[in-house]
Design an enzyme around this catalytic site. Structure first.
Site, PDB file in Angstrom:
ATOM      1  N   ASN A   1     -20.958 -29.691 -34.145  1.00  0.00           N
ATOM      2  CA  ASN A   1     -20.072 -28.965 -33.224  1.00  0.00           C
ATOM      3  C   ASN A   1     -19.986 -29.783 -31.933  1.00  0.00           C
ATOM      4  OD1 ASN A   1     -18.677 -27.169 -31.653  1.00  0.00           O
ATOM      5  ND2 ASN A   1     -20.385 -25.739 -31.387  1.00  0.00           N
ATOM      6  N   TRP A   2     -18.868 -30.476 -31.786  1.00  0.00           N
ATOM      7  CA  TRP A   2     -18.705 -31.348 -30.607  1.00  0.00           C
ATOM      8  C   TRP A   2     -18.385 -30.555 -29.341  1.00  0.00           C
ATOM      9  CZ3 TRP A   2     -15.184 -36.065 -32.329  1.00  0.00           C
ATOM     10  CH2 TRP A   2     -15.886 -36.805 -33.299  1.00  0.00           C
ATOM     11  N   LYS A   3     -18.056 -29.281 -29.519  1.00  0.00           N
ATOM     12  CA  LYS A   3     -17.623 -28.445 -28.384  1.00  0.00           C
ATOM     13  C   LYS A   3     -16.445 -29.134 -27.663  1.00  0.00           C
ATOM     14  CE  LYS A   3     -22.283 -26.735 -28.192  1.00  0.00           C
ATOM     15  NZ  LYS A   3     -23.235 -25.891 -27.507  1.00  0.00           N
TER      16      LYS A   3
ATOM     17  N   GLU B   1     -20.559 -19.225 -27.800  1.00  0.00           N
ATOM     18  CA  GLU B   1     -19.774 -19.565 -26.600  1.00  0.00           C
ATOM     19  C   GLU B   1     -18.399 -18.898 -26.640  1.00  0.00           C
ATOM     20  OE1 GLU B   1     -20.352 -23.824 -26.747  1.00  0.00           O
ATOM     21  OE2 GLU B   1     -22.469 -23.504 -26.317  1.00  0.00           O
TER      22      GLU B   1
ATOM     23  N   GLY C   1     -25.238 -29.248 -32.015  1.00  0.00           N
ATOM     24  CA  GLY C   1     -24.344 -29.401 -30.866  1.00  0.00           C
ATOM     25  C   GLY C   1     -24.514 -30.761 -30.228  1.00  0.00           C
TER      26      GLY C   1
ATOM     27  N   GLY D   1     -28.505 -25.728 -26.579  1.00  0.00           N
ATOM     28  CA  GLY D   1     -28.206 -26.666 -25.488  1.00  0.00           C
ATOM     29  C   GLY D   1     -29.424 -27.146 -24.714  1.00  0.00           C
TER      30      GLY D   1
ATOM     31  N   GLU E   1     -28.024 -18.920 -34.803  1.00  0.00           N
ATOM     32  CA  GLU E   1     -28.171 -19.672 -33.556  1.00  0.00           C
ATOM     33  C   GLU E   1     -28.663 -18.753 -32.439  1.00  0.00           C
ATOM     34  OE1 GLU E   1     -25.635 -23.347 -33.486  1.00  0.00           O
ATOM     35  OE2 GLU E   1     -24.242 -21.754 -32.966  1.00  0.00           O
TER      36      GLU E   1
ATOM     37  N   HIS F   1     -18.810 -18.370 -32.758  1.00  0.00           N
ATOM     38  CA  HIS F   1     -19.820 -19.125 -31.999  1.00  0.00           C
ATOM     39  C   HIS F   1     -20.175 -18.349 -30.726  1.00  0.00           C
ATOM     40  CE1 HIS F   1     -21.712 -22.226 -29.562  1.00  0.00           C
ATOM     41  NE2 HIS F   1     -21.979 -22.822 -30.709  1.00  0.00           N
TER      42      HIS F   1
HETATM   43  C1  PEP Z   1     -24.356 -25.003 -30.701  1.00  0.00           C
HETATM   44  O1  PEP Z   1     -23.850 -24.735 -29.618  1.00  0.00           O
HETATM   45  O2  PEP Z   1     -23.854 -24.578 -31.738  1.00  0.00           O
HETATM   46  C2  PEP Z   1     -25.569 -25.798 -30.735  1.00  0.00           C
HETATM   47  C3  PEP Z   1     -26.318 -25.715 -31.773  1.00  0.00           C
HETATM   48  O3  PEP Z   1     -25.796 -26.585 -29.648  1.00  0.00           O
HETATM   49  P1  PEP Z   1     -27.084 -27.505 -29.387  1.00  0.00           P
HETATM   50  O4  PEP Z   1     -27.427 -28.235 -30.640  1.00  0.00           O
HETATM   51  O5  PEP Z   1     -26.662 -28.388 -28.271  1.00  0.00           O
HETATM   52  O6  PEP Z   1     -28.185 -26.553 -29.014  1.00  0.00           O
END
Ligand code: PEP
Length: 256
Positions: free
Chosen positions: A10-12, A99, A236, A173, A167, A97
């Protein structure tokens, strides 16, 4: 038959340029090539999906979107439909997700997005997870409710092999040191299967692929797979670092 592992990147809202996106994608492409038991799903921002779809990548690699509209088409300014995503040759859609949920996406909206994604023949990756935990275990009730409401009234035929990314929001993050402990992940994986069995029956519960997301890095990937008993990751920040992501993919592939 043993299920294949799956690692979702997930590149966001990263990176800023197509040039950089191509570099990151190329790293994932080269790493995916050498894998035997693992599928890789790269979810870039919408604007990069089309140009990246023109790159030749291996059969175990797929493009995905980070979100989709609840609507099929029409006057929905700024939205992207599942049909549009499909036409870009993406196969997966991340749905729910945290976010997006923080921007107001309810379980009911997530449910609609799941339905429309299934209808279009794309594969959703359903994200669930609690904001915080307490000793009373209210996070368990929260997770149960998320699963129940998100899957409510969806036809069972769609739920076979459903991909659920667990998650915990508090672990997203950060660094691998702050990720959830593999033993705790294992407890939740068992719990998710139990809830799925209650809602849709044991066969669907067993067929589900449960991924973990939340500060997966090369340092903690192996023990999360082994002890956490997950079938892959949603990654992420580490998915934007080609060397780091390669290590995570190789770890996922070795653990069979
Ligand atoms: C995400 O936001 O889906 C995620 C897993 O982020 P990170 O790996 O940066 O915690």
């Amino acid at each position: 038959m043993k299920k294949r592992n799956i690692v979702v990147a997930n590149w966001k809202m990263n990176p800023e340029t197509l040039e950089e996106a191509k570099k990151v994608f190329n790293g994932a492409r080269l790493a995916a090539k050498g894998l035997k038991n693992t599928d890789v799903v790269v979810c870039p921002p919408f604007s990069f999906i089309f140009p990246l779809s023109k790159v030749i990548y291996p059969k175990n690699m797929f493009l995905g979107a980070q979100n989709a509209s609840t609507e099929i088409k029409g006057a929905f300014t700024g939205e992207i439909s599942v049909e549009m995503i499909k036409n870009l040759s993406a196969k997966f859609v991340i749905v729910g997700h945290s976010e997006r949920r923080a921007m107001g996406e309810s379980n009911e909206i997530v449910r609609k997005k799941l339905q429309i994604t299934f209808n279009t023949g794309l594969t959703p990756i359903l994200c669930i997870g609690e904001k915080e935990r307490d000793k009373e275990g209210t996070h368990l009730a929260f997770i149960k409710n998320q699963i129940k409401e998100c899957l409510a009234d969806l036809h069972k035929k769609y739920l076979v092999g459903i991909i659920i990314a667990y998650e915990p929001i508090w672990a997203i993050g950060k660094s691998y040191k702050e990720a959830m402990s593999p033993t705790d992940i294992h407890v939740i994986v068992l719990y998710i299967r139990k809830v799925l069995a209650e809602i849709c029956g044991r066969d669907i519960a067993n067929s589900a692929k449960i991924l973990y997301g939340g500060s997966v890095e090369s340092q903690n990937a192996l023990e999360i797979l082994e002890i956490g008993n997950v079938e892959g990751f949603l990654v992420g920040h580490a998915s934007l670092k080609p060397e780091e992501f390669k290590e995570i993919l190789q770890t996922a592939d070795v653990k069979k």
